[in-house]
Design an enzyme around this catalytic site. Structure first.
Site, PDB file in Angstrom:
ATOM      1  N   GLU A 220       0.831  -1.202   0.000  1.00 37.72           N
ATOM      2  CA  GLU A 220       0.000   0.000   0.000  1.00 37.72           C
ATOM      3  C   GLU A 220       0.870   1.258   0.000  1.00 37.72           C
ATOM      4  O   GLU A 220       0.554   2.245  -0.679  1.00 37.72           O
ATOM      5  CB  GLU A 220      -0.943   0.008   1.200  1.00 37.72           C
ATOM      6  CG  GLU A 220      -1.924   1.168   1.185  1.00 37.72           C
ATOM      7  CD  GLU A 220      -2.985   1.087   2.266  1.00 37.72           C
ATOM      8  OE1 GLU A 220      -3.928   1.907   2.222  1.00 37.72           O
ATOM      9  OE2 GLU A 220      -2.897   0.211   3.151  1.00 37.72           O
TER      10      GLU A 220
ATOM     11  N   LYS B 297      -6.976   0.765  12.001  1.00 37.31           N
ATOM     12  CA  LYS B 297      -7.005  -0.651  12.368  1.00 37.31           C
ATOM     13  C   LYS B 297      -6.006  -0.957  13.486  1.00 37.31           C
ATOM     14  O   LYS B 297      -6.114  -1.985  14.148  1.00 37.31           O
ATOM     15  CB  LYS B 297      -6.707  -1.535  11.158  1.00 37.31           C
ATOM     16  CG  LYS B 297      -7.808  -1.576  10.102  1.00 37.31           C
ATOM     17  CD  LYS B 297      -7.448  -2.546   8.973  1.00 37.31           C
ATOM     18  CE  LYS B 297      -8.542  -2.624   7.914  1.00 37.31           C
ATOM     19  NZ  LYS B 297      -8.596  -1.425   7.057  1.00 37.31           N
TER      20      LYS B 297
END
Length: 414
Positions: A314, A335
């Protein structure tokens, strides 16, 4: 003229709080919701920690006689939808019901109900199966129950696209409003898969963190010592609506949704390609459809799972998409605090991103003690970051190589 779409209500339930304000305040304070699993006895499991929702009472949202007709993921969805509808001060009645739709996703659906009813079958035969088994567990019944509860008679849909599911739900709801098929959508996702099969299945893939002795430090996106994701549960539901509809009723606006991108990796069941090309194409589509230049993005709520593959991939995708500007924007993974809500992650994080835009504050990535050398961007480590957020992205990527990106803009009243 293309219809504009704004966020007017946010409903969040997560391991750090039941309710939007509780969740937001905990995230801004960098509080972890990860702890030992209590939903079942995890003895013998390699991963014994999770982001469980604490203090949730379904009877505050659902009649006692109806609780047994709904898996927990449906209960979460109803509660989060109630928070969102109340937050939006949205009244649904005969005059507008046909123009209010529901689009709620889940990646797994009613695992706990499926496991319980399978046990009943094995123990007592088919007569022991509940007549509520199917409607209590299938994925589209979250949207169905929310529609029934509020009398929303517009489009009623569900997606099941793994960990991108509720990002797709919000994105597709955005498109429904833009093309005029509804004026208002209640959209997002819900998940409740902290069950023996859910945890056991991901553990068998070696996808989960086994930092069982330090649960609050287990989810550590972009850190060199990360060893997998932590399963979370909860729900994130937004009320989104056509701008003029919102203005007419004097709604408070969190942010404007201006772009939505989606793509497929066409590469592997569970792994992203090393060059992150699917994520790149998803982000670029969102930018292109919004007419926004890469250098205009201030903040990204990352997919940021704390897995060995996702985080550097990412990061590379962001650097490829944004070039030199990648080192000027801020990217964080919530998260690290909530765990990974699987199919509900995108809805929760779209809500968090809406709050970030409204409050001009980027929530932190906690546990980022020793950044992976391949993860060399600004991840708002440890503490939240007051900053100017004019445009923000929310990324979601899922098994099967399915990607989704939402692009939000600060609403200025124009």
């Amino acid at each position: 003229m293309t219809r504009r779409v704004v966020v007017t209500g946010v409903g969040l339930i997560s391991s750090v709080g039941v309710g939007t304000e509780a969740t937001w305040q905990a995230l801004c304070a960098g509080q972890s919701g990860i702890g030992p699993i209590t939903h079942f006895d995890p003895t013998g499991f390699s991963a014994r920690i999770a982001g469980e929702v604490k203090g949730f009472d379904p009877l505050q949202f659902v009649d006692k006689k109806d609780v047994k007709k709904m898996d927990v993921f449906i209960q979460f969805a109803i509660a989060a939808a109630q928070f969102a509808v109340d937050d939006a001060r949205l009244a649904i009645g005969p005059d507008n019901a046909d123009q209010v739709g529901v689009f709620i996703a889940s990646g797994i659906g009613g695992f706990s109900t499926i496991e319980r009813e399978h046990d009943a079958l094995r123990a007592g035969g088919p007569r022991r199966i509940s007549p509520f088994f199917i409607p209590a567990s299938i994925i589209n019944l979250a949207a169905g129950q929310v529609s029934i509860r509020f009398g929303a008679r517009g489009p009623n849909l569900a997606t099941c696209t793994a960990c991108t599911a509720s990002a797709h739900a919000v994105g597709e709801a955005f498109e429904i409003i833009r093309r005029g098929d509804a004026d208002v959508m209640i959209a997002g996702g819900s998940e409740a898969s902290i069950t023996p099969l859910g945890v056991g299945g991901f553990a068998a893939m070696r996808a989960l963190s086994t930092r069982n002795d330090e649960p609050e430090r287990a989810s550590r996106p972009f850190d060199r010592d990360r060893d997998g994701f932590v399963v979370g549960e909860g729900s994130g539901i937004l009320v989104i609506e056509e701008l003029e509809t919102a203005r007419r009723r004097g709604a408070s606006i969190y942010a404007e949704i201006v772009g939505y991108g989606l793509s497929a990796d066409a590469f592997h069941l569970t792994a992203q390609p090393e060059d992150g090309n699917g994520a790149i194409r998803s982000m670029r589509m969102a930018l292109r459809k919004a007419g926004v230049r890469p250098e205009q993005i201030d903040y990204i709520n990352a997919h940021g799972t704390s897995t060995p593959i996702n985080d550097p991939t990412e990061t590379l995708a962001v650097k490829t998409t944004f070039g030199d500007h990648a080192h000027k924007l801020v990217m964080s993974s919530t998260k690290s605090m909530t765990g990974h809500l699987l199919g509900a992650a995108g809805g929760l994080e779209a809500g968090i991103t809406s709050l970030a835009v409204r409050h001009q504050l980027a929530p932190p990535t906690i546990n980022l003690d020793h950044p992976d050398p391949a993860c060399d961007l600004d991840y708002a480590a440890h503490v939240s970051r007051p900053m100017t957020i004019r445009y923000a992205l929310s990324n979601s990527f899922g098994f099967g190589g399915t990607n989704g990106t939402l692009l939000l803009k600060q609403y200025s009243g124009d």
